[in-house]
Write an enzyme that holds these catalytic residues in place. Structure first.
Site, PDB file in Angstrom:
ATOM      1  N   LYS A   9       0.843  -1.269  -0.076  1.00  0.00           N
ATOM      2  CA  LYS A   9      -0.068   0.061   0.098  1.00  0.00           C
ATOM      3  C   LYS A   9       0.922   1.247   0.050  1.00  0.00           C
ATOM      4  CE  LYS A   9      -3.820  -2.430   2.264  1.00  0.00           C
ATOM      5  NZ  LYS A   9      -4.686  -2.480   3.485  1.00  0.00           N
ATOM      6  N   TYR A  49     -12.008  -2.966  -3.488  1.00  0.00           N
ATOM      7  CA  TYR A  49     -12.523  -3.310  -1.918  1.00  0.00           C
ATOM      8  C   TYR A  49     -14.079  -3.284  -1.802  1.00  0.00           C
ATOM      9  CZ  TYR A  49      -8.100  -2.690   0.330  1.00  0.00           C
ATOM     10  OH  TYR A  49      -6.787  -2.816   0.804  1.00  0.00           O
ATOM     11  N   ASN A 112      -1.846  -0.163   7.298  1.00  0.00           N
ATOM     12  CA  ASN A 112      -1.291  -1.643   7.459  1.00  0.00           C
ATOM     13  C   ASN A 112      -0.354  -2.120   6.525  1.00  0.00           C
ATOM     14  OD1 ASN A 112      -3.105  -2.062   5.936  1.00  0.00           O
ATOM     15  ND2 ASN A 112      -4.354  -3.741   7.107  1.00  0.00           N
ATOM     16  N   HIS A 115      -1.550  -5.521   1.364  1.00  0.00           N
ATOM     17  CA  HIS A 115      -2.725  -6.584   1.169  1.00  0.00           C
ATOM     18  C   HIS A 115      -2.430  -7.761   0.617  1.00  0.00           C
ATOM     19  CE1 HIS A 115      -6.785  -7.597  -0.146  1.00  0.00           C
ATOM     20  NE2 HIS A 115      -6.292  -7.934  -1.106  1.00  0.00           N
ATOM     21  N   GLU A 126      -8.882 -11.035  -7.753  1.00  0.00           N
ATOM     22  CA  GLU A 126      -7.831  -9.772  -7.678  1.00  0.00           C
ATOM     23  C   GLU A 126      -7.091  -9.774  -8.712  1.00  0.00           C
ATOM     24  OE1 GLU A 126      -8.765  -9.311  -2.867  1.00  0.00           O
ATOM     25  OE2 GLU A 126      -6.929  -9.882  -3.628  1.00  0.00           O
TER      26      GLU A 126
HETATM   27  P1  CMP Z   1      -6.709  -5.390   3.890  1.00  0.00           P
HETATM   28  O1  CMP Z   1      -5.938  -6.614   4.333  1.00  0.00           O
HETATM   29  O2  CMP Z   1      -6.280  -4.423   2.756  1.00  0.00           O
HETATM   30  O3  CMP Z   1      -8.035  -5.540   3.830  1.00  0.00           O
HETATM   31  C1  CMP Z   1      -9.212  -4.330   4.040  1.00  0.00           C
HETATM   32  C2  CMP Z   1      -8.636  -3.195   4.686  1.00  0.00           C
HETATM   33  O4  CMP Z   1      -9.446  -2.382   5.237  1.00  0.00           O
HETATM   34  C3  CMP Z   1      -7.643  -3.528   5.753  1.00  0.00           C
HETATM   35  O5  CMP Z   1      -6.435  -4.259   4.963  1.00  0.00           O
HETATM   36  C4  CMP Z   1      -7.346  -2.191   6.278  1.00  0.00           C
HETATM   37  O6  CMP Z   1      -6.331  -1.554   5.412  1.00  0.00           O
HETATM   38  C5  CMP Z   1      -8.715  -1.654   6.284  1.00  0.00           C
HETATM   39  N1  CMP Z   1      -9.640  -1.718   7.542  1.00  0.00           N
HETATM   40  C6  CMP Z   1      -9.967  -2.641   8.021  1.00  0.00           C
HETATM   41  N2  CMP Z   1     -10.692  -2.577   9.227  1.00  0.00           N
HETATM   42  C7  CMP Z   1     -10.522  -1.066   9.230  1.00  0.00           C
HETATM   43  C8  CMP Z   1     -10.749  -0.294  10.317  1.00  0.00           C
HETATM   44  N3  CMP Z   1     -11.670  -0.423  11.358  1.00  0.00           N
HETATM   45  N4  CMP Z   1     -10.631   1.124  10.252  1.00  0.00           N
HETATM   46  C9  CMP Z   1      -9.675   1.285   9.049  1.00  0.00           C
HETATM   47  N5  CMP Z   1      -9.471   0.669   8.205  1.00  0.00           N
HETATM   48  C10 CMP Z   1      -9.693  -0.769   8.369  1.00  0.00           C
END
Ligand code: CMP
Length: 149
Positions: A9, A49, A112, A115, A126
């Site tokens: 990301k 998403y 984070n 993904h 995907e």
């Molecule tokens: P990812 O593994 O890309 O899958 C969905 C994404 O949504 C996740 O990582 C986070 O980046 C985001 N995400 C999930 N829960 C939350 C949350 N409570 N607040 C903000 N972002 C979230």
């Protein structure tokens, strides 16, 4: 052979974690089958998403994904979807084990780093979304870590 979709990301790219992520997947024994650096449009991020469109954090998540370049990858190997998720760690970095990418490099669920597809079915969808047919040029499938190929 099983494949998964992995995306570094914008925060991961900006923080210089591309080599670290690639190194962890390579050292484990997975094979890099597709790789590109790109900045995606809002509509594209919303499509990726789409399953989360009802979540309160959806628009912030889309803002984040379009905020800078991402690195999109296809990784291949035995059990790569599930093991890729283990290498990445839990979605919330504070719940991720040390030794995982998120456990080692992140503290906020909204930043984070990476993904990874959550199932073989998601991986197929995907990969099809991010890599149009014919854009993956390296078709060799030599897996030096695997006895039976
Ligand atoms: P990812 O593994 O890309 O899958 C969905 C994404 O949504 C996740 O990582 C986070 O980046 C985001 N995400 C999930 N829960 C939350 C949350 N409570 N607040 C903000 N972002 C979230």
């Amino acid at each position: 052979m099983e494949q998964t979709f992995i995306m570094i990301k914008p925060d991961g790219v900006q923080r210089g974690l591309v080599g670290e992520v690639i190194s962890r997947f390579e050292k484990k024994g997975f094979l890099l089958k597709g790789l590109k650096l790109l900045t995606v449009e809002r509509a594209f991020a919303e499509k990726h998403y789409a399953d989360l469109s009802a979540k309160p954090f959806f628009s912030g998540l889309v803002d984040y994904i379009v905020s800078g370049p991402v690195v999109a990858m296809i990784w291949e190997g035995k059990g790569v979807v599930l093991t890729g998720r283990k290498i990445i760690g839990a979605t919330n970095p504070l719940a991720s084990e040390p030794g995982t990418i998120r456990g080692d490099f992140a503290i906020d669920i909204g930043r984070n780093v990476i993904h990874g597809s959550d199932s073989v079915d998601s991986a197929t969808k995907e990969i099809a979304l991010w890599f149009s047919e014919g854009s993956v040029n390296w078709q060799s499938s030599v897996h030096p870590w695997v006895y039976e190929s």
